[in-house]
Scaffold this motif. Structure first.
Motif, short mmCIF file in Angstrom:
data_model
loop_
_atom_site.label_atom_id
_atom_site.label_comp_id
_atom_site.label_asym_id
_atom_site.label_seq_id
_atom_site.Cartn_x
_atom_site.Cartn_y
_atom_site.Cartn_z
N THR A 49 13.71 49.56 33.26
CA THR A 49 12.49 49.49 32.46
C THR A 49 12.85 49.75 31.00
OG1 THR A 49 11.16 50.31 34.31
CG2 THR A 49 10.15 50.37 32.12
N VAL A 50 12.37 48.89 30.12
CA VAL A 50 12.62 49.01 28.69
C VAL A 50 11.29 49.09 27.96
CG1 VAL A 50 13.55 47.90 26.63
CG2 VAL A 50 14.81 47.78 28.79
N VAL A 51 11.11 50.13 27.17
CA VAL A 51 9.94 50.25 26.31
C VAL A 51 10.37 49.88 24.90
CG1 VAL A 51 8.15 51.78 25.42
CG2 VAL A 51 9.00 52.10 27.75
N VAL A 52 9.70 48.89 24.33
CA VAL A 52 10.05 48.42 22.99
C VAL A 52 9.11 49.08 21.98
CG1 VAL A 52 10.52 46.42 21.55
CG2 VAL A 52 10.69 46.22 24.04
N VAL A 53 9.68 49.78 21.02
CA VAL A 53 8.90 50.61 20.11
C VAL A 53 9.22 50.30 18.66
CG1 VAL A 53 8.79 52.49 21.79
CG2 VAL A 53 10.65 52.44 20.11
N GLY A 54 8.34 50.75 17.77
CA GLY A 54 8.62 50.69 16.35
C GLY A 54 9.64 51.75 15.97
N ARG A 55 10.43 51.48 14.96
CA ARG A 55 11.49 52.41 14.56
C ARG A 55 10.93 53.80 14.26
NH1 ARG A 55 16.44 51.16 13.23
NH2 ARG A 55 15.84 48.95 13.01
N GLU A 56 9.76 53.84 13.62
CA GLU A 56 9.20 55.13 13.21
C GLU A 56 8.63 55.93 14.39
OE1 GLU A 56 5.96 52.12 13.25
OE2 GLU A 56 8.06 52.18 12.62
N ARG A 74 16.28 55.92 33.81
CA ARG A 74 15.09 55.31 34.43
C ARG A 74 14.34 54.42 33.45
NH1 ARG A 74 10.03 58.77 37.00
NH2 ARG A 74 8.86 57.00 37.86
N VAL A 75 14.17 54.91 32.23
CA VAL A 75 13.45 54.16 31.20
C VAL A 75 14.19 54.32 29.88
CG1 VAL A 75 11.30 53.89 29.92
CG2 VAL A 75 11.22 54.57 32.32
N GLN A 76 14.51 53.19 29.23
CA GLN A 76 15.17 53.26 27.93
C GLN A 76 14.27 52.68 26.86
OE1 GLN A 76 18.22 49.91 29.18
NE2 GLN A 76 18.36 50.16 26.96
N THR A 77 14.56 53.00 25.62
CA THR A 77 13.79 52.45 24.50
C THR A 77 14.69 51.58 23.64
OG1 THR A 77 14.26 54.34 23.05
CG2 THR A 77 12.29 54.48 24.44
N VAL A 78 14.10 50.55 23.05
CA VAL A 78 14.78 49.72 22.05
C VAL A 78 13.82 49.49 20.90
CG1 VAL A 78 16.26 48.58 23.76
CG2 VAL A 78 14.09 47.53 23.10
N ILE A 79 14.36 49.19 19.74
CA ILE A 79 13.55 48.91 18.56
C ILE A 79 13.08 47.47 18.59
CG2 ILE A 79 13.50 48.87 16.04
CD1 ILE A 79 13.78 51.65 17.25
N GLY A 80 11.78 47.28 18.36
CA GLY A 80 11.21 45.94 18.39
C GLY A 80 11.21 45.25 17.04
N GLY A 81 10.56 44.10 17.01
CA GLY A 81 10.46 43.32 15.78
C GLY A 81 9.07 43.42 15.17
N LYS A 82 8.81 42.59 14.19
CA LYS A 82 7.53 42.62 13.47
C LYS A 82 6.41 42.14 14.37
CE LYS A 82 5.25 40.91 9.30
NZ LYS A 82 5.39 40.06 8.07
N GLU A 83 6.67 41.11 15.18
CA GLU A 83 5.67 40.53 16.07
C GLU A 83 5.98 40.90 17.52
OE1 GLU A 83 3.09 39.03 14.95
OE2 GLU A 83 3.70 38.71 12.86
N ARG A 84 4.96 40.85 18.37
CA ARG A 84 5.14 41.17 19.79
C ARG A 84 6.22 40.28 20.40
NH1 ARG A 84 3.78 39.34 24.77
NH2 ARG A 84 3.17 40.86 26.38
N GLN A 85 6.20 39.00 20.06
CA GLN A 85 7.16 38.05 20.62
C GLN A 85 8.59 38.48 20.31
OE1 GLN A 85 6.11 33.91 20.16
NE2 GLN A 85 8.22 33.37 19.69
N GLN A 86 8.83 38.93 19.11
CA GLN A 86 10.17 39.39 18.72
C GLN A 86 10.53 40.66 19.47
OE1 GLN A 86 9.24 39.75 14.61
NE2 GLN A 86 9.55 37.58 14.15
N SER A 87 9.55 41.51 19.71
CA SER A 87 9.81 42.75 20.46
C SER A 87 10.19 42.45 21.90
CB SER A 87 8.58 43.65 20.40
OG SER A 87 8.35 44.12 19.09
#
Length: 228
Positions: A49-56, A74-87
């Motif tokens: 499971t990956v949760v895509v979040v804003g850097r801040e 179990r769950v990791q985070t990654v930094i997303g983009g400006k739009e949902r599609q990019q995230s």
């Protein structure tokens, strides 16, 4: 079936009118994001499971995950983009599973049986979505005037999660090259000519977007709690 989940959670939720992002709002003792994660990450087919979040907000999300028992395996985070599609694209690249579910962070009422049905449907063509028949008559409007009335028996309201072979969805995102912005991931796959199977969802699987949704969410929560 090896399944990964991408949960875009970088939205601000301005329509909710809250002082914090809507995924952090409390729903009967836990943030909405946590309630959503409990359901999807506990499905027996899900291995990543990956949760895509804003850097801040990454530190806040990781603290929240740890607080509620979700370790980084179990769950990791990654930094997303400006739009949902990019995230979503960034989340896809962090997975190694054959299949992927893309699910809204603020749909906490998804159930395991609908996820299982969705994955079964996706095996046929490599892509499937949850949707429910619309109840209202839908009209197209131009400059405040009705231009036409659509055939209700052909209209379905789309939900998440949406299920895909991960390589297929990656290919669709790369083909869009982040220049074509779609309102959901299925649109990108559809543009490649791939049939997308429709699996009937659940009217209770609402997306919490406005204050009115919140009232309905509390009613759904109370009803489900009384049935347990």
């Amino acid at each position: 079936m090896s399944v990964g989940v991408v949960i875009p959670a970088a939205g601000k939720g301005k329509r909710m009118g809250a002082s914090v992002s809507k995924q952090f709002l409390d729903l009967y003792g836990e943030p909405i994001l946590i309630r959503t994660l409990r359901v999807v990450s506990d499905h027996p087919a899900v291995t990543q499971t990956v949760v895509v979040v804003g850097r801040e907000e990454r530190a806040r999300v990781e603290s929240l995950l740890a607080q509620h028992g979700f370790n980084s395996k179990r769950v990791q985070t990654v930094i997303g983009g400006k739009e949902r599609q990019q995230s979503v694209f960034e989340g896809l690249k962090a997975l190694s599973t054959r299949w992927v579910l893309v699910h809204d962070a603020v749909r906490p009422f998804i159930t395991h049986d609908r996820i299982t049905a969705l994955l079964t449907g996706a095996e046929e063509t490599g892509a499937a979505i949850l949707a429910v028949p619309v109840k209202d008559t839908i009209k197209e409007v131009e400059e405040g005037v009705v231009s036409r009335t659509l055939e209700r028996n052909r209209l379905w309201a789309v939900q998440t999660p949406q299920a895909f072979r991960r390589e297929l969805l990656l290919q669709a995102h790369r083909a869009a090259d982040q220049t074509v912005l779609a309102t959901d991931d299925a649109m990108l796959v559809e543009s490649m000519g791939v049939p997308v199977r429709v699996v009937e969802g659940d009217y209770a699987n609402i997306k919490l977007t406005t204050k009115e949704d919140w009232v309905l969410a509390e009613a759904i929560w109370r009803k489900r709690s009384s049935e347990q």
